[in-house]
Design an enzyme around this catalytic site. Structure first.
Site, mmCIF file in Angstrom:
data_model
loop_
_atom_site.group_PDB
_atom_site.id
_atom_site.type_symbol
_atom_site.label_atom_id
_atom_site.label_comp_id
_atom_site.label_asym_id
_atom_site.label_seq_id
_atom_site.Cartn_x
_atom_site.Cartn_y
_atom_site.Cartn_z
ATOM 1 N N SER A 98 0.886 -1.224 0.045
ATOM 2 C CA SER A 98 0.102 -0.165 -0.095
ATOM 3 C C SER A 98 0.866 1.233 0.193
ATOM 4 C CB SER A 98 -0.835 0.060 1.287
ATOM 5 O OG SER A 98 -1.741 -0.909 1.424
HETATM 6 N N1 SAH Z 1 1.025 -5.503 4.392
HETATM 7 C C1 SAH Z 1 1.377 -5.939 2.974
HETATM 8 C C2 SAH Z 1 0.799 -5.592 1.850
HETATM 9 C C3 SAH Z 1 0.565 -6.923 1.380
HETATM 10 S S1 SAH Z 1 -1.113 -7.100 0.082
HETATM 11 C C4 SAH Z 1 2.909 -5.247 2.859
HETATM 12 O O1 SAH Z 1 3.463 -4.440 3.768
HETATM 13 O O2 SAH Z 1 3.636 -5.667 1.867
HETATM 14 C C5 SAH Z 1 -2.097 -8.147 0.769
HETATM 15 C C6 SAH Z 1 -1.735 -9.419 1.156
HETATM 16 O O3 SAH Z 1 -2.774 -10.156 1.540
HETATM 17 C C7 SAH Z 1 -1.150 -10.153 -0.199
HETATM 18 O O4 SAH Z 1 0.050 -10.635 0.039
HETATM 19 C C8 SAH Z 1 -2.332 -11.436 -0.289
HETATM 20 O O5 SAH Z 1 -1.602 -12.578 -0.503
HETATM 21 C C9 SAH Z 1 -2.605 -11.503 1.241
HETATM 22 N N2 SAH Z 1 -3.811 -12.056 1.630
HETATM 23 C C10 SAH Z 1 -5.130 -12.395 0.814
HETATM 24 N N3 SAH Z 1 -6.033 -12.958 1.482
HETATM 25 C C11 SAH Z 1 -5.417 -13.745 2.650
HETATM 26 C C12 SAH Z 1 -5.598 -14.518 3.866
HETATM 27 N N4 SAH Z 1 -6.716 -15.068 3.676
HETATM 28 N N5 SAH Z 1 -4.727 -14.780 4.468
HETATM 29 C C13 SAH Z 1 -3.443 -14.216 4.623
HETATM 30 N N6 SAH Z 1 -2.973 -13.580 3.521
HETATM 31 C C14 SAH Z 1 -3.952 -13.031 2.726
#
Ligand code: SAH
Length: 257
Positions: A98
């Site tokens: 993000s």
């Molecule tokens: N906080 C992260 C942003 C990641 S984007 C950063 O700093 O990089 C959101 C992430 O959520 C993705 O990697 C996606 O694979 C994950 N995601 C989606 N559904 C999920 C679930 N049910 N459990 C764990 N991760 C999930």
């Protein structure tokens, strides 16, 4: 042996060849974060923090944390120059990190948990992050919480986050591969739960695993068809729910892959 030896003369990158010949390339227009001197990245990051403050982030704990974590270490080397711009960036496997502004806003909301009311210098207790991605937000959370549990469903990203965070040697960040839709019961109860992916609604498991006095901050589908940030507080009187601004997050999916 299939190892390829470089042929000579070796082709240098434009910057390297200009530097080697003693000619400096034209001054860059945008602030550049060199991969070496950390002082340069400190300055660019300080500007990012000033911008966050100008955009309305006012919690000193959050601004300090955003200033402390080297965001450029979490993005692909080709994107390093954009690491401190207010933009979301690809982190592989179709996922994104993000914008700094959104990360700061969500963590600031998390710090508004009822248990921390009137304690502007206190840290949050144990926090659960759903969606580790590249591990950047987990590293920021580590500055404002005593312990961070972060769960990711994509093995490739879980491993990437592990590699990214190794540099920081954070003993209080725990990375798990799993389906965050069911939370992570072993670490419960949590003082805060923060989701980086948006689903239909906030899963019941998160509410169960939240401590009284704790807060959930998550993007969820809104009535208008898009996504909105939702804040849920667990108070001794019950749940209090607040729907805030529209956001755009990757989807929350079930199962691991
Ligand atoms: N906080 C992260 C942003 C990641 S984007 C950063 O700093 O990089 C959101 C992430 O959520 C993705 O990697 C996606 O694979 C994950 N995601 C989606 N559904 C999920 C679930 N049910 N459990 C764990 N991760 C999930």
């Amino acid at each position: 042996m299939a190892t390829q030896r470089p042929s000579f003369p070796v082709r240098l990158t434009p910057t390297a060849s200009a530097a080697t010949r003693g000619r400096m390339p034209a001054a860059p227009v945008k602030p550049v974060v060199p991969s070496t001197p950390s002082m340069a990245s400190d300055a660019v990051r300080a500007r990012m923090v000033q911008k966050l403050a100008a955009q309305g982030i006012s919690d000193a704990r959050v601004l300090r944390a955003m200033g402390a974590v080297e965001r450029h270490r979490f993005v692909d080397s080709a994107l390093v120059n954009q690491a401190y711009e207010d933009t979301s960036l690809p982190i592989g496997l179709g996922q994104t990190i993000s914008k700094p502004n959104v990360v700061a806003r969500m963590i600031e909301l998390l710090m508004g948990a009822p248990a921390l009311a009137g304690k502007p210098d206190a840290k949050l207790g144990r926090v659960l992050e759903i969606g580790t991605g590249c591990g950047y937000q987990a590293a920021v959370l580590n500055h404002v919480a005593t312990e961070v549990y972060s769960i990711e469903r994509l093995r490739g990203l879980h491993e990437r986050a592990r590699a990214n965070l190794r540099h920081f040697r954070l003993a209080t960040v725990h990375l798990m591969l799993g389906d965050g839709m069911i939370g992570y019961a072993k670490g419960a109860p949590y003082a805060g739960i923060i989701a980086a992916a948006g689903g239909e609604a906030v899963p019941e498991a998160w509410i169960e695993q939240l401590a009284v006095g704790g807060r959930i901050v998550a993007p969820t589908h809104s009535a208008k068809g898009g996504q909105a940030l939702v804040v849920i507080d667990k108070t001794p009187r019950g749940l209090e729910r607040l729907i805030l601004e529209a956001v755009h997050f990757v989807p929350l999916k079930s199962g691991i892959a």
